[in-house]
Design a protein around this motif. Structure first.
Motif, mmCIF file in Angstrom:
data_model
loop_
_atom_site.group_PDB
_atom_site.id
_atom_site.type_symbol
_atom_site.label_atom_id
_atom_site.label_comp_id
_atom_site.label_asym_id
_atom_site.label_seq_id
_atom_site.Cartn_x
_atom_site.Cartn_y
_atom_site.Cartn_z
ATOM 1 N N THR A 15 -27.061 -97.941 -75.075
ATOM 2 C CA THR A 15 -27.749 -97.456 -73.867
ATOM 3 C C THR A 15 -29.106 -96.858 -74.243
ATOM 4 N N ASP A 16 -29.082 -96.027 -75.265
ATOM 5 C CA ASP A 16 -30.300 -95.367 -75.724
ATOM 6 C C ASP A 16 -31.329 -96.386 -76.207
ATOM 7 N N GLU A 17 -30.872 -97.377 -76.973
ATOM 8 C CA GLU A 17 -31.777 -98.395 -77.499
ATOM 9 C C GLU A 17 -32.434 -99.182 -76.379
ATOM 10 N N LEU A 18 -31.643 -99.566 -75.367
ATOM 11 C CA LEU A 18 -32.205 -100.361 -74.278
ATOM 12 C C LEU A 18 -33.207 -99.537 -73.471
ATOM 13 N N ILE A 19 -32.883 -98.250 -73.247
ATOM 14 C CA ILE A 19 -33.853 -97.366 -72.584
ATOM 15 C C ILE A 19 -35.146 -97.319 -73.393
ATOM 16 N N GLY A 20 -35.002 -97.172 -74.720
ATOM 17 C CA GLY A 20 -36.175 -97.098 -75.584
ATOM 18 C C GLY A 20 -37.010 -98.356 -75.554
ATOM 19 N N LEU A 22 -37.139 -100.657 -73.070
ATOM 20 C CA LEU A 22 -37.771 -100.771 -71.750
ATOM 21 C C LEU A 22 -38.904 -99.768 -71.594
ATOM 22 N N ALA A 23 -38.706 -98.569 -72.144
ATOM 23 C CA ALA A 23 -39.715 -97.510 -71.992
ATOM 24 C C ALA A 23 -41.018 -97.854 -72.687
ATOM 25 N N ARG A 30 -41.748 -96.265 -64.881
ATOM 26 C CA ARG A 30 -40.857 -95.100 -64.956
ATOM 27 C C ARG A 30 -39.458 -95.544 -65.335
ATOM 28 N N ILE A 31 -39.080 -95.260 -66.574
ATOM 29 C CA ILE A 31 -37.735 -95.541 -67.061
ATOM 30 C C ILE A 31 -37.049 -94.190 -67.272
ATOM 31 N N ILE A 32 -35.959 -93.940 -66.586
ATOM 32 C CA ILE A 32 -35.289 -92.646 -66.684
ATOM 33 C C ILE A 32 -34.743 -92.440 -68.089
ATOM 34 N N SER A 33 -34.955 -91.244 -68.635
ATOM 35 C CA SER A 33 -34.578 -90.946 -70.011
ATOM 36 C C SER A 33 -33.076 -90.761 -70.175
ATOM 37 N N ALA A 107 -34.559 -106.570 -73.158
ATOM 38 C CA ALA A 107 -35.676 -105.862 -72.514
ATOM 39 C C ALA A 107 -36.712 -106.850 -71.989
ATOM 40 N N ARG A 108 -37.017 -107.867 -72.810
ATOM 41 C CA ARG A 108 -38.014 -108.859 -72.393
ATOM 42 C C ARG A 108 -37.539 -109.621 -71.151
#
Length: 450
Positions: A15-20, A22-23, A30-33, A107-108
């Motif tokens: 989850t953290d990696e995908l957020i990172g 996308l961010a 705006r990607i929620i942390s 992400a891409r």
């Protein structure tokens, strides 16, 4: 999907990696942390309700299956407003050492499905994903699962796993960044004297940057070292800017950068960054509190108090929020509320004797008596173990004791206390503004005379 609770760290890490990933796409505004997202981890709330609470248009959700050397992830991209609509579903399956390649692909593809165009540098970065040593990667994820909890035992566990990751792969940049952050956190929390923590934090951060100069986390950690260890405002600002170039949605970097700007009396810029951080991580008590301190620097005390109270609604025992309320209520002349926040702060850290001494001191000599009682006990503690001199100085400043405040500020200067950049804050300035020794201290630290 395996149902193995021992794999929970891997799901959280994914989850953290995908957020990172996308961010780091500049076209995604705006990607929620992580912290705010994780509050919905076990939630059964409808996606529409979650989207409204986080003020987002779309949600990515998925399932993870990881056994041995194989990882399978199924993702859905859901347009939530005005009603749920599935935009895209895809399943990815790769060997475990190809997880970084898989995250980049995900992400891409998400960006493509919401018609966000990648820049040339972003396209190059996504295409350049490499295999990882999966054992090192697993150890890193375990380290991060402990690091986020930010308590002394959890920091110890985090360091153990980051070092384990580096045993598996000595050239693992994220492992070095993790080690650096543990030492930065230990120092900032006053757990270790700076002369021990700073060199270790620097060596690890520099190695991370040598191995991968595109890591936002490494630049953010370096920014923290330059700001709070070296008191190098220009170097800190350069590193913060670089971290945010690489990841514009890095809420922690935004909010702490706002404090650097406060030190330099650039308050309008600071407020803008703090607000942006809260938009990205609206349920993170630390982000809320640190942004509240920024409002305090700007003299907007009512808004500062609201932020701190919001943080406590999110995390009722957050010591940083209680500490910030303590100072802000003092500035507003609300001494009883200030005292209650101070006692809550110390009780939350397990220092009940200090809270009790404050209550007794208040009965005997009002607010100054309460603060003096606390500072005297902390002086005793400081003779036995390292304690932030700047923090002791702050309590003496609240007690109105000019000489003791100067004495402890000078100690903080000598040991390189990372809390010393706050020496220009309103608590100290109210008491010491006309004292030439204080003005000299500000000059030595290259801080502005407010």
């Amino acid at each position: 999907l395996t149902g193995d609770v021992e794999k929970e760290y891997f799901v959280d890490g994914m989850t953290d990696e995908l957020i990172g990933q996308l961010a780091q796409i500049s076209g995604l505004q705006r990607i929620i942390s992580r912290t705010s997202v994780m509050r919905y981890k076990e939630s059964d709330k409808p996606l529409l309700e979650i989207a409204r609470e986080l003020n987002v248009d779309a949600v990515v959700e998925g399932t993870v299956y990881q056994v041995g050397e194989k990882v399978r992830i199924r993702l859905q991209l859901i347009d939530v407003l005005p009603e749920e609509r599935n935009l895209w579903t895809q399943t990815y399956e790769k060997a475990a050492n190809d997880v970084k390649v898989m995250y980049n692909e995900m992400a891409r593809t998400i960006a493509e499905n919401i018609q966000v165009k990648l820049t040339a540098s972003e396209t190059t970065r996504f295409a350049g994903a490499r295999q990882v040593n999966f054992q090192a990667y697993e150890a890193y994820l375990k380290g991060m699962s402990h690091l986020y909890k930010l308590t002394p035992p959890e920091l110890d566990a985090a360091l153990h796993y980051f070092e384990q990751a580096l045993e598996k792969d000595p050239d693992y940049a994220l492992g070095h960044a993790g080690v650096s952050f543990v030492w930065v956190a230990r120092q900032q929390m006053g757990l270790v004297i700076p002369s021990e923590a700073t060199p270790k934090a620097k060596v690890a951060a520099q190695r991370a940057l040598e191995l991968d100069n595109t890591l936002p986390e490494a630049h953010y950690t370096w920014a923290a070292i330059k700001t709070w260890s070296d008191w190098d405002w220009e170097g800190g600002e350069r590193a913060f800017k670089r971290a945010l170039e690489l990841n514009p949605n890095l809420a922690e970097a935004l909010v702490y950068y706002s404090h650097l700007l406060c030190y330099l009396d650039r308050r309008d810029e600071a407020l803008e960054l703090a607000e942006r951080a809260v938009q990205l991580d609206p349920l993170n008590s630390i982000i809320l509190t640190i942004s509240g301190v920024t409002f305090g620097y700007a003299g907007r005390f009512d808004e500062a108090i609201e932020r701190h109270q919001q943080a406590l609604r999110t995390s009722p025992n957050d010591p940083v929020a209680h500490n910030s309320l303590w100072e802000t209520y003092y500035k507003m002349g609300m001494y009883e509320k200030s005292l209650e926040s101070a006692k809550a702060f110390f009780r939350g850290l397990g220092f009940n004797e200090i809270a009790d001494a404050m209550a007794q001191g208040y009965e005997e000599d009002g607010y100054p008596g309460a603060m003096t009682s606390a500072a005297e006990i902390m002086e005793t503690f400081a003779k036995q173990t390292y304690f932030s001199p700047a923090f002791v100085a702050m309590i003496y400043a609240l007690a109105g004791d000019r000489e003791k405040t100067i004495e402890w500020l000078e100690m903080g200067y000598e040991v390189g206390d990372p809390n010393m950049p706050y020496a220009g804050g309103f608590v100290f300035f109210d008491l010491l503004a006309e004292d030439p020794r204080y003005q000299d201290l500000l000059r030595r630290m290259n801080l502005p005379d407010y």
